[in-house]
Design a protein around this motif. Sequence first.
Motif, PDB file in Angstrom:
ATOM      1  N   GLU A  17       0.767  -1.180   0.052  1.00  0.00           N
ATOM      2  CA  GLU A  17       0.190   0.078   0.052  1.00  0.00           C
ATOM      3  C   GLU A  17       0.786   1.273  -0.130  1.00  0.00           C
ATOM      4  O   GLU A  17       0.779   2.165  -0.637  1.00  0.00           O
ATOM      5  CB  GLU A  17      -0.828   0.087   0.880  1.00  0.00           C
ATOM      6  N   ALA A  50      -7.510   1.540  -5.096  1.00  0.00           N
ATOM      7  CA  ALA A  50      -8.259   1.816  -3.578  1.00  0.00           C
ATOM      8  C   ALA A  50      -9.654   1.363  -3.802  1.00  0.00           C
ATOM      9  O   ALA A  50     -10.212   0.776  -2.763  1.00  0.00           O
ATOM     10  CB  ALA A  50      -8.198   3.327  -3.438  1.00  0.00           C
ATOM     11  N   ALA A  54      -7.198  -2.136  -2.281  1.00  0.00           N
ATOM     12  CA  ALA A  54      -5.709  -2.248  -1.822  1.00  0.00           C
ATOM     13  C   ALA A  54      -4.973  -0.949  -1.479  1.00  0.00           C
ATOM     14  O   ALA A  54      -3.751  -0.976  -1.112  1.00  0.00           O
ATOM     15  CB  ALA A  54      -5.057  -2.631  -3.370  1.00  0.00           C
ATOM     16  N   ALA A  55      -5.907  -0.081  -1.321  1.00  0.00           N
ATOM     17  CA  ALA A  55      -5.244   1.330  -0.669  1.00  0.00           C
ATOM     18  C   ALA A  55      -6.581   2.031  -0.238  1.00  0.00           C
ATOM     19  O   ALA A  55      -7.679   1.611  -0.466  1.00  0.00           O
ATOM     20  CB  ALA A  55      -4.670   1.946  -1.687  1.00  0.00           C
TER      21      ALA A  55
END
Length: 209
Positions: A17, A50, A54-55
């Motif tokens: 990340e 995101a 994943a973020a």
Amino acid sequence: MGGLIDALLERMQTFPEALVYAVVAAFAAIENVFPPVPADVIALFGGFLAGNGAANPWIVFLVVWIANVSGALLVYWIGRHYGEQFFGTRVGRLILQPQQIKKLDAFYRRRGTIVIFVSRFLPMFRAVVPAFAGMSGIGWLEAAVPIVVASGLWYGLVVYFGATAGENWEEIRTTLESAGRWIYVVALVLAAGVVWLWWRSRGKAHEKS
């Protein structure tokens, strides 16, 4: 460059990340000095990652926004502190003569805020407008506000579209790149107009001398 970007996007899916944030921020900053860098596509993909967990989309937006604004203000600072010195050299006078610089300064003092704001949406102009704004003596706050607002609007939309793309990533990317090509056309037309005005004012400066 397209193949390299595709390879980077594929690799980004395996990044931790923190590295995703670092990459999107780096591209957003670098575009202020090297316009061909596809910062919009990288930010869009950061939003897409995101959206897939994943973020954090807010952090993606914030790091892109802060990096882009910081890069633009650095260019402004360079123009403010070194622009006059550069254009006093022989090379600088080949680009802009003293009479042209006076006219440019007067233009920026009248229309600087709107010019800076609009330039943040136009390739090529993003890299040069803050520098000339700094050289013309526009105050830091007067330059920073339109940069902050325009960059926030643009990258807010880009990250939002990426985060909500879902299964439509390729479609969203194609739409962004298509819009980017049209924006480049507009920027090229404006650049041609600027070059014509530059040449015309240069001729008048020679006549007066």
